[in-house]
Write a protein that holds these residues in place. Structure first.
Motif, PDB file in Angstrom:
ATOM      1  N   PRO A  66       0.798  -1.213   0.158  1.00  0.00           N
ATOM      2  CA  PRO A  66      -0.177  -0.003   0.133  1.00  0.00           C
ATOM      3  C   PRO A  66       0.699   1.101   0.092  1.00  0.00           C
ATOM      4  CG  PRO A  66      -0.634  -1.343   1.856  1.00  0.00           C
ATOM      5  CD  PRO A  66       0.541  -2.164   1.208  1.00  0.00           C
ATOM      6  N   ALA A  67       1.930   1.188   0.463  1.00  0.00           N
ATOM      7  CA  ALA A  67       2.893   2.333   0.676  1.00  0.00           C
ATOM      8  C   ALA A  67       3.344   2.870  -0.874  1.00  0.00           C
ATOM      9  CB  ALA A  67       4.050   2.108   1.668  1.00  0.00           C
ATOM     10  N   VAL A  68       3.461   2.105  -1.910  1.00  0.00           N
ATOM     11  CA  VAL A  68       3.675   2.314  -3.007  1.00  0.00           C
ATOM     12  C   VAL A  68       2.704   3.782  -3.627  1.00  0.00           C
ATOM     13  CG1 VAL A  68       3.424   1.764  -5.499  1.00  0.00           C
ATOM     14  CG2 VAL A  68       4.624   0.060  -3.826  1.00  0.00           C
ATOM     15  N   THR A  69       1.553   3.916  -3.290  1.00  0.00           N
ATOM     16  CA  THR A  69       0.722   5.017  -3.598  1.00  0.00           C
ATOM     17  C   THR A  69       1.612   6.214  -3.129  1.00  0.00           C
ATOM     18  OG1 THR A  69      -0.980   3.718  -3.418  1.00  0.00           O
ATOM     19  CG2 THR A  69      -1.606   5.964  -3.610  1.00  0.00           C
ATOM     20  N   GLU A  70       1.907   6.165  -1.841  1.00  0.00           N
ATOM     21  CA  GLU A  70       2.579   7.302  -1.326  1.00  0.00           C
ATOM     22  C   GLU A  70       3.753   7.725  -2.099  1.00  0.00           C
ATOM     23  OE1 GLU A  70       3.623  10.637   0.506  1.00  0.00           O
ATOM     24  OE2 GLU A  70       1.507   9.875   0.583  1.00  0.00           O
ATOM     25  N   LEU A  71       4.474   6.481  -2.391  1.00  0.00           N
ATOM     26  CA  LEU A  71       5.842   6.875  -3.070  1.00  0.00           C
ATOM     27  C   LEU A  71       5.592   7.580  -4.380  1.00  0.00           C
ATOM     28  CD1 LEU A  71       8.343   3.647  -2.607  1.00  0.00           C
ATOM     29  CD2 LEU A  71       8.189   5.975  -1.404  1.00  0.00           C
ATOM     30  N   LEU A  72       4.415   7.191  -5.138  1.00  0.00           N
ATOM     31  CA  LEU A  72       4.417   7.761  -6.324  1.00  0.00           C
ATOM     32  C   LEU A  72       4.116   9.019  -6.215  1.00  0.00           C
ATOM     33  CD1 LEU A  72       2.067   4.996  -7.908  1.00  0.00           C
ATOM     34  CD2 LEU A  72       4.364   5.539  -8.663  1.00  0.00           C
ATOM     35  N   LEU A  73       3.130   9.488  -4.889  1.00  0.00           N
ATOM     36  CA  LEU A  73       2.793  10.869  -4.825  1.00  0.00           C
ATOM     37  C   LEU A  73       4.038  11.727  -4.454  1.00  0.00           C
ATOM     38  CD1 LEU A  73      -0.615  10.523  -2.912  1.00  0.00           C
ATOM     39  CD2 LEU A  73      -0.493  11.727  -5.030  1.00  0.00           C
ATOM     40  N   ARG A  74       5.019  11.030  -3.537  1.00  0.00           N
ATOM     41  CA  ARG A  74       6.259  11.862  -3.004  1.00  0.00           C
ATOM     42  C   ARG A  74       6.996  12.289  -4.516  1.00  0.00           C
ATOM     43  NH1 ARG A  74      10.305   9.048   0.921  1.00  0.00           N
ATOM     44  NH2 ARG A  74       8.435   8.621   1.893  1.00  0.00           N
ATOM     45  N   ARG A  75       7.209  11.234  -5.365  1.00  0.00           N
ATOM     46  CA  ARG A  75       7.783  11.430  -6.520  1.00  0.00           C
ATOM     47  C   ARG A  75       7.334  12.731  -7.259  1.00  0.00           C
ATOM     48  NH1 ARG A  75      12.457   9.102  -6.238  1.00  0.00           N
ATOM     49  NH2 ARG A  75      13.261   7.705  -7.586  1.00  0.00           N
ATOM     50  N   ALA A  76       5.848  12.578  -7.448  1.00  0.00           N
ATOM     51  CA  ALA A  76       5.150  13.798  -8.013  1.00  0.00           C
ATOM     52  C   ALA A  76       5.617  15.143  -7.401  1.00  0.00           C
ATOM     53  CB  ALA A  76       3.734  13.447  -8.394  1.00  0.00           C
ATOM     54  N   ARG A  77       5.424  15.138  -6.114  1.00  0.00           N
ATOM     55  CA  ARG A  77       5.552  16.369  -5.576  1.00  0.00           C
ATOM     56  C   ARG A  77       7.161  16.991  -5.681  1.00  0.00           C
ATOM     57  NH1 ARG A  77       2.347  14.130  -1.616  1.00  0.00           N
ATOM     58  NH2 ARG A  77       4.045  13.481  -0.215  1.00  0.00           N
ATOM     59  N   GLU A  78       8.086  15.889  -5.492  1.00  0.00           N
ATOM     60  CA  GLU A  78       9.624  16.207  -5.516  1.00  0.00           C
ATOM     61  C   GLU A  78      10.060  17.004  -6.952  1.00  0.00           C
ATOM     62  OE1 GLU A  78      11.229  12.776  -2.500  1.00  0.00           O
ATOM     63  OE2 GLU A  78      11.625  12.639  -4.853  1.00  0.00           O
ATOM     64  N   ILE A  79       9.276  16.402  -8.079  1.00  0.00           N
ATOM     65  CA  ILE A  79      10.041  16.809  -9.294  1.00  0.00           C
ATOM     66  C   ILE A  79       9.128  18.227  -9.820  1.00  0.00           C
ATOM     67  CG2 ILE A  79      10.727  14.656 -10.204  1.00  0.00           C
ATOM     68  CD1 ILE A  79       8.072  14.975 -12.224  1.00  0.00           C
ATOM     69  N   ALA A  80       8.113  18.324  -9.196  1.00  0.00           N
ATOM     70  CA  ALA A  80       7.296  19.547  -9.491  1.00  0.00           C
ATOM     71  C   ALA A  80       7.101  20.492  -8.459  1.00  0.00           C
ATOM     72  CB  ALA A  80       6.071  19.371 -10.365  1.00  0.00           C
TER      73      ALA A  80
END
Ligand code: SF4
Lengths: 278, 228
Positions: free
Chosen positions: A115-129
């Motif tokens: 389930p934590a994969v969702t949070e990782l995807l979101l974190r990546r999205a926030r980090e790059i933009a």
């Protein structure tokens, strides 16, 4: 990590590549991190296309102290590899396999199911933009999408549904490299001024790194491996009057080491389905 | 008690083995690792973590990726200083993945080998067609692909598997030494630990598939021309 397994080993199974050195890098890096934490007596990797092979792994963990081996596929979803290749090559009889000496191999769920994969995807999205208004942004989660690995598309859809439910981004959509909606159509698929593309892959191996920038139109040809290039550092890319942000794959996130360990721990806590693998 | 792979390693070193594959192992306070051809060099870049082996094994001298770690193209110019036997073992597991466990199993008389045809017959998906390779094509392919010197890029492992259940050698084009451990496959004639091949690697399986595809394409073309 509180969970200590001094009588167990962890085997991380990755895809690997004969042409791209980045493919096995996340598994090797996570193995190194987990080894340093000392959760398991031994931590090893094996790969379908690199050494050590899955067959080689049959010779690992021969210490009598190692009573159990947790096998965690470092894959984004169930599919051809987790259901056919890994059980066959590792001679697994189901979720639990007892070897002649009594050692038990536990076949865990793939990393991407955590389930934590969702949070990782979101974190990546926030980090790059950073600082980009989510309300004016479309998030595209890119999967591979082929007949051979139909479940990876299902898993990518699941992540989109989970992120959509959070109501953060103007729009959250799936796109694929080899089936519709195609990532190469990103400009037509989206209407917002900002578009953030996060690949739903473990590594910046062939699929994510070498092919997607070309499909997005931000690079003209597939050349060297991710580690030798610059594309992630040049965000945003200005195209079709929009700002396009492109992220690297999530498997190298330090948090991913915890995910691998937790997939092993989850094996013991889950209600066991002892039926043979499909 | 030492883990089995470390025990095997320390026994080989005690017997005077100079290294493994293209690696020279020198006993210092701990251990020092370098390319065997760099023995006399003093200008080597120093590394100190066993995990540096991943990076050192990744690319060859020309910075090309090394998909097969036992190919004879280990890069030069570095020395890896390691504190103790566990660190040496970890580094060797990264330079030559899976080879120490195979060697330890072989010495304990527990190394099962798989005939090439069994490996090919087991394949599914895109590799299933590799099983159609003929004995003659296997002879040519293994002779070219697994060759210790002058292969493409070749491989320093000692082949322990047979072609099929008859026990036939997979290729008559390779010297007999290719099948005998612990002959030094670099042809320097030194006492080194062998890199064992107990079962054909995925690269060879992929190459077998290519051979089958090429020969069926050829057959189709010839058939077409023949019908004109
Ligand atoms: S089959 Fe064995 S000997 Fe041949 S290239 Fe692969 S690893 Fe080397």
């Amino acid at each position: 990590m509180d969970w200590q397994q001094p009588e167990s080993a962890l085997l991380i199974v990755g895809h690997g590549s004969t042409v791209n050195p980045d493919s096995s890098a996340p598994s090797l890096a996570q193995a190194e991190a987990i080894r340093e934490h000392g959760v398991f007596r031994e931590v090893a990797c094996c790969f379908w296309k690199e050494e050590p092979s899955l067959r080689d792994a049959l010779l690992f963990f021969r210490e009598p102290e190692i009573r159990e081996v947790y096998v965690v596929p470092n894959f984004i979803s169930e599919g051809y590899f987790t259901e056919t290749v890994i059980p066959r090559e590792l001679e697994l009889e189901g979720r639990l396999t007892t070897r002649p000496g009594g050692q038990v191999w536990k076949y865990c769920e793939p990393a991407g199911n955590h389930p934590a994969v969702t949070e990782l995807l979101l974190r990546r999205a926030r980090e790059i933009a950073p600082g980009v208004a989510a309300a004016e942004t479309t998030l595209l989660i890119v999967g591979h999408g082929t007949a051979l690995n139909e479940n990876s598309a299902v898993a990518a859809k699941r992540e989109v549904e989970k992120i959509s439910a959070l109501d953060t981004y103007a729009s959250v959509q799936n796109a694929y490299m080899e089936e519709a909606p195609l990532i190469s159509d990103w400009a037509r698929l989206t209407t917002t001024p900002n578009v953030v593309v996060v690949p739903f892959f473990i590594s910046d191996g062939l699929h994510s790194y070498q092919d997607i920038p070309v499909l997005l139109g931000i690079e003209s040809e597939t050349t060297a491996a991710a580690s030798q290039r610059e594309v992630f550092r040049r965000n945003p890319h200005r195209h079709h009057g929009r700002d396009l942000y492109y992220a690297s794959a999530i498997g190298t996130e330090p948090k991913f080491a915890e995910i691998l360990v937790e997939q092993a721990a989850a094996f013991d806590t889950a209600a066991l389905d002892l039926s043979p693998i499909a | 008690m030492l883990p089995r792979a470390e025990r095997a390693l320390s026994d080989w070193l005690a017997s005077g083995a100079r290294g493994i594959g293209q690696l020279l192992i020198v006993k210092t306070g701990g251990f020092s690792l370098r390319h065997r051809e760099d023995e006399a060099r003093a200008d080597l870049q120093v590394f100190r973590s066993p995990n540096d082996a991943t990076e050192l094994a990744r690319l060859d001298d020309a910075e090309n990726y090394r998909p097969l770690k036992t190919a004879p193209n280990l890069r030069h110019g570095w020395v890896l200083e390691l504190a103790d036997l566990p660190a040496l073992r970890l580094a060797l597991d990264l330079f030559y993945p899976g080879r120490l466990p195979a060697l330890a199993a072989w010495e304990a008389n527990q190394l099962a080998t798989t005939p090439l045809r069994a490996t090919l017959d087991r394949q599914t998906g895109m590799y299933r067609s590799a099983a159609k390779i003929s004995d003659g094509e296997i002879d040519e392919l293994v002779g070219r692909f697994c060759r210790s010197r002058g292969g493409e890029p070749g491989c320093l492992r000692t082949i322990l598997w047979a072609r099929d259940m008859t026990g036939a050698r997979p290729s008559l084009r390779l010297p007999l030494d290719k099948f005998i451990a612990p002959v030094d496959q670099t042809e320097r004639g030194e006492h080194v630990m062998p890199l064992l091949c107990q079962e054909a690697c995925n690269l060879l399986v992929a190459e077998a598939r290519k051979v089958v595809k090429d020969s069926s394409n050829r057959a189709e073309r010839t058939g077409f021309e023949g019908s004109c």
